[in-house]
Scaffold this motif. Structure first.
Motif, PDB file in Angstrom:
ATOM      1  N   GLU A 254      -5.193   1.946   1.091  1.00  0.00           N
ATOM      2  CA  GLU A 254      -4.547   0.927   1.933  1.00  0.00           C
ATOM      3  C   GLU A 254      -3.153   1.375   2.366  1.00  0.00           C
ATOM      4  O   GLU A 254      -2.735   1.114   3.495  1.00  0.00           O
ATOM      5  CB  GLU A 254      -4.452  -0.404   1.173  1.00  0.00           C
ATOM      6  N   ALA A 255      -2.442   2.062   1.464  1.00  0.00           N
ATOM      7  CA  ALA A 255      -1.108   2.562   1.835  1.00  0.00           C
ATOM      8  C   ALA A 255      -1.203   3.606   2.942  1.00  0.00           C
ATOM      9  O   ALA A 255      -0.357   3.646   3.848  1.00  0.00           O
ATOM     10  CB  ALA A 255      -0.418   3.156   0.602  1.00  0.00           C
ATOM     11  N   ASN A 256      -2.231   4.439   2.907  1.00  0.00           N
ATOM     12  CA  ASN A 256      -2.424   5.437   3.965  1.00  0.00           C
ATOM     13  C   ASN A 256      -2.726   4.763   5.311  1.00  0.00           C
ATOM     14  O   ASN A 256      -2.224   5.191   6.360  1.00  0.00           O
ATOM     15  CB  ASN A 256      -3.578   6.377   3.594  1.00  0.00           C
ATOM     16  N   THR A 257      -3.570   3.730   5.286  1.00  0.00           N
ATOM     17  CA  THR A 257      -3.873   2.995   6.520  1.00  0.00           C
ATOM     18  C   THR A 257      -2.615   2.332   7.061  1.00  0.00           C
ATOM     19  O   THR A 257      -2.361   2.335   8.279  1.00  0.00           O
ATOM     20  CB  THR A 257      -4.951   1.924   6.257  1.00  0.00           C
ATOM     21  N   LEU A 258      -1.834   1.781   6.165  1.00  0.00           N
ATOM     22  CA  LEU A 258      -0.578   1.143   6.558  1.00  0.00           C
ATOM     23  C   LEU A 258       0.343   2.160   7.213  1.00  0.00           C
ATOM     24  O   LEU A 258       0.996   1.879   8.232  1.00  0.00           O
ATOM     25  CB  LEU A 258       0.084   0.531   5.325  1.00  0.00           C
ATOM     26  N   SER A 259       0.387   3.342   6.648  1.00  0.00           N
ATOM     27  CA  SER A 259       1.244   4.391   7.191  1.00  0.00           C
ATOM     28  C   SER A 259       0.792   4.810   8.591  1.00  0.00           C
ATOM     29  O   SER A 259       1.625   5.058   9.471  1.00  0.00           O
ATOM     30  CB  SER A 259       1.224   5.602   6.254  1.00  0.00           C
ATOM     31  N   SER A 260      -0.526   4.868   8.801  1.00  0.00           N
ATOM     32  CA  SER A 260      -1.043   5.283  10.112  1.00  0.00           C
ATOM     33  C   SER A 260      -0.743   4.252  11.196  1.00  0.00           C
ATOM     34  O   SER A 260      -0.696   4.591  12.385  1.00  0.00           O
ATOM     35  CB  SER A 260      -2.545   5.522  10.023  1.00  0.00           C
ATOM     36  N   LYS A 261      -0.518   2.990  10.800  1.00  0.00           N
ATOM     37  CA  LYS A 261      -0.226   1.939  11.773  1.00  0.00           C
ATOM     38  C   LYS A 261       1.269   1.693  11.948  1.00  0.00           C
ATOM     39  O   LYS A 261       1.672   0.844  12.752  1.00  0.00           O
ATOM     40  CB  LYS A 261      -0.900   0.630  11.350  1.00  0.00           C
ATOM     41  N   ALA A 262       2.070   2.406  11.176  1.00  0.00           N
ATOM     42  CA  ALA A 262       3.513   2.192  11.242  1.00  0.00           C
ATOM     43  C   ALA A 262       4.053   2.635  12.601  1.00  0.00           C
ATOM     44  O   ALA A 262       3.768   3.743  13.060  1.00  0.00           O
ATOM     45  CB  ALA A 262       4.207   2.961  10.123  1.00  0.00           C
ATOM     46  N   VAL A 263       4.824   1.755  13.243  1.00  0.00           N
ATOM     47  CA  VAL A 263       5.357   2.066  14.566  1.00  0.00           C
ATOM     48  C   VAL A 263       6.879   2.023  14.596  1.00  0.00           C
ATOM     49  O   VAL A 263       7.484   2.444  15.582  1.00  0.00           O
ATOM     50  CB  VAL A 263       4.801   1.081  15.619  1.00  0.00           C
ATOM     51  N   VAL A 264       7.487   1.536  13.534  1.00  0.00           N
ATOM     52  CA  VAL A 264       8.956   1.504  13.474  1.00  0.00           C
ATOM     53  C   VAL A 264       9.388   2.098  12.138  1.00  0.00           C
ATOM     54  O   VAL A 264       8.602   2.219  11.203  1.00  0.00           O
ATOM     55  CB  VAL A 264       9.508   0.058  13.609  1.00  0.00           C
ATOM     56  N   ALA A 265      10.650   2.436  12.059  1.00  0.00           N
ATOM     57  CA  ALA A 265      11.165   3.118  10.875  1.00  0.00           C
ATOM     58  C   ALA A 265      10.996   2.273   9.613  1.00  0.00           C
ATOM     59  O   ALA A 265      10.682   2.802   8.537  1.00  0.00           O
ATOM     60  CB  ALA A 265      12.638   3.468  11.078  1.00  0.00           C
ATOM     61  N   ASP A 266      11.195   0.957   9.742  1.00  0.00           N
ATOM     62  CA  ASP A 266      11.106   0.092   8.559  1.00  0.00           C
ATOM     63  C   ASP A 266       9.706   0.105   7.947  1.00  0.00           C
ATOM     64  O   ASP A 266       9.548   0.210   6.726  1.00  0.00           O
ATOM     65  CB  ASP A 266      11.492  -1.342   8.924  1.00  0.00           C
ATOM     66  N   SER A 267       8.692  -0.016   8.786  1.00  0.00           N
ATOM     67  CA  SER A 267       7.326  -0.025   8.269  1.00  0.00           C
ATOM     68  C   SER A 267       6.920   1.358   7.756  1.00  0.00           C
ATOM     69  O   SER A 267       6.176   1.475   6.776  1.00  0.00           O
ATOM     70  CB  SER A 267       6.343  -0.505   9.335  1.00  0.00           C
ATOM     71  N   THR A 268       7.419   2.419   8.401  1.00  0.00           N
ATOM     72  CA  THR A 268       7.145   3.769   7.915  1.00  0.00           C
ATOM     73  C   THR A 268       7.751   3.979   6.532  1.00  0.00           C
ATOM     74  O   THR A 268       7.114   4.531   5.625  1.00  0.00           O
ATOM     75  CB  THR A 268       7.709   4.817   8.889  1.00  0.00           C
ATOM     76  N   GLN A 269       8.992   3.537   6.368  1.00  0.00           N
ATOM     77  CA  GLN A 269       9.669   3.658   5.075  1.00  0.00           C
ATOM     78  C   GLN A 269       8.957   2.854   4.001  1.00  0.00           C
ATOM     79  O   GLN A 269       8.817   3.290   2.855  1.00  0.00           O
ATOM     80  CB  GLN A 269      11.132   3.206   5.206  1.00  0.00           C
ATOM     81  N   ALA A 270       8.486   1.662   4.375  1.00  0.00           N
ATOM     82  CA  ALA A 270       7.763   0.817   3.422  1.00  0.00           C
ATOM     83  C   ALA A 270       6.488   1.508   2.953  1.00  0.00           C
ATOM     84  O   ALA A 270       6.144   1.478   1.763  1.00  0.00           O
ATOM     85  CB  ALA A 270       7.438  -0.532   4.051  1.00  0.00           C
ATOM     86  N   ALA A 271       5.764   2.151   3.885  1.00  0.00           N
ATOM     87  CA  ALA A 271       4.535   2.857   3.528  1.00  0.00           C
ATOM     88  C   ALA A 271       4.824   4.018   2.586  1.00  0.00           C
ATOM     89  O   ALA A 271       4.072   4.260   1.632  1.00  0.00           O
ATOM     90  CB  ALA A 271       3.839   3.360   4.787  1.00  0.00           C
ATOM     91  N   VAL A 272       5.924   4.727   2.830  1.00  0.00           N
ATOM     92  CA  VAL A 272       6.312   5.837   1.954  1.00  0.00           C
ATOM     93  C   VAL A 272       6.637   5.327   0.556  1.00  0.00           C
ATOM     94  O   VAL A 272       6.222   5.917  -0.455  1.00  0.00           O
ATOM     95  CB  VAL A 272       7.510   6.600   2.543  1.00  0.00           C
ATOM     96  N   GLU A 273       7.377   4.232   0.470  1.00  0.00           N
ATOM     97  CA  GLU A 273       7.732   3.652  -0.829  1.00  0.00           C
ATOM     98  C   GLU A 273       6.485   3.218  -1.592  1.00  0.00           C
ATOM     99  O   GLU A 273       6.396   3.386  -2.823  1.00  0.00           O
ATOM    100  CB  GLU A 273       8.685   2.474  -0.628  1.00  0.00           C
ATOM    101  N   LEU A 274       5.536   2.646  -0.870  1.00  0.00           N
ATOM    102  CA  LEU A 274       4.285   2.241  -1.509  1.00  0.00           C
ATOM    103  C   LEU A 274       3.571   3.452  -2.120  1.00  0.00           C
ATOM    104  O   LEU A 274       3.085   3.405  -3.249  1.00  0.00           O
ATOM    105  CB  LEU A 274       3.367   1.557  -0.496  1.00  0.00           C
TER     106      LEU A 274
END
Length: 289
Positions: A254-274
């Motif tokens: 799920e974290a990988n899917t979240l990362s693939s949908k990240a479109v802004v820095a905040d969501s990308t950072q959140a996926a990395v933290e996860l």
């Protein structure tokens, strides 16, 4: 039941009437239960019973059992002579000697060699075996306590990271409306820069399509579900390492899917933290039984 680690060490030593004995049990992580014994050759027959005890107490782990023995030095002790029996042997020998015309004197060493005249100074094998089993049971109990103690620490570390994951998913879920609005504004700015005119209906359709692409509500819901299942498994305890490892794979998916949908820095950072938190949990879970 408590969560148990596969890593522990136990040592029990005892001074006994027949000598000194010590048991060492070392346990590290292993996919299955792997038992190894280092026993003196004379006591190799104890292994089946020890193996049975360990299989009843443990489910997984590479376990090494070592027995060290130091028997008391019997050489320094005085001989235990059965004087009554010795007198009987001497009397019988004298009676026979008297009937002979000529005979050699009675040899004291032969009298001592008569069965039962000199007491057996070796310890009773059954007594030694019972003492060894009793001491081993104490060592196994110590090992289990150590595995449970470390398991409790691992559980606490995992629960802390589960809390952090829940905080991240909550923050992302609350930020989704702002993320969609930010993408709408960004799209409008690009259209203006390109001097492209879109009617409001077409613009809303484009924004809706974009929102659908970046919508991670389903992934966030599944993350929450997996977090709850991990907490449930930890609360149940016992031999739960394999199930927890499977749940880590699901969380990571799920974290990988979240990362693939990240479109802004905040969501990308959140996926990395996860991903970092999930990997930290996975490393700890490798030590859970």
């Amino acid at each position: 039941m408590p969560v148990r680690s596969m890593t522990a060490f136990a040592h029990q030593r005892a001074e006994l009437p027949w000598g000194t004995a010590s048991w060492e049990i070392r346990s590290v992580n292993q996919r299955y239960l792997d038992l190894t014994f280092k026993l003196p050759e004379l006591w190799r027959h104890l292994e089946p019973a020890l193996r049975d005890s360990l299989r009843k107490a443990l489910s997984r782990g590479k376990v090494e059992v070592t027995l060290r023995l130091q028997m008391q030095n019997q050489a320094g002790e005085s001989l235990k002579v059965n004087e009554v029996l010795a007198d009987q042997v001497i009397a019988a020998a004298s009676a026979i000697q008297a009937k002979l015309d000529s005979s050699a004197p009675i040899d004291p060493l032969r009298v001592l060699q008569w069965p039962g005249v000199v007491g057996d100074t070796q310890p009773d094998a059954d007594e030694v075996q019972n003492d060894l089993h009793t001491l081993f049971a104490k060592a196994l109990k110590e090992l289990q306590a150590g595995r449970e103690r470390e398991g409790g620490e691992l559980k606490a570390m995992i629960e802390q990271r589960l809390g952090q994951i829940s905080d991240i998913t909550k923050t992302l879920r609350g930020a989704m409306p702002q993320l969609v609005q930010a993408q709408r504004d960004k799209l409008s700015q690009r259209l203006e820069a390109l001097n492209v005119q879109l009617n409001e209906e077409r613009l809303e359709a484009e924004v809706a399509l974009l929102a659908q692409k970046i919508d991670v509500a389903e992934e966030l819901d599944r993350l929450d579900t997996h977090v709850q299942e991990v907490q449930r498994v930890l609360s149940k305890g016992g031999a739960c390492g394999r199930k927890l490892d499977f749940l880590m794979q699901e969380l990571n998916r799920e974290a990988n899917t979240l990362s693939s949908k990240a479109v802004v820095a905040d969501s990308t950072q959140a996926a990395v933290e996860l991903k970092v938190l999930i990997e930290q949990m996975r490393e700890q879970i490798q030590n859970i039984e």
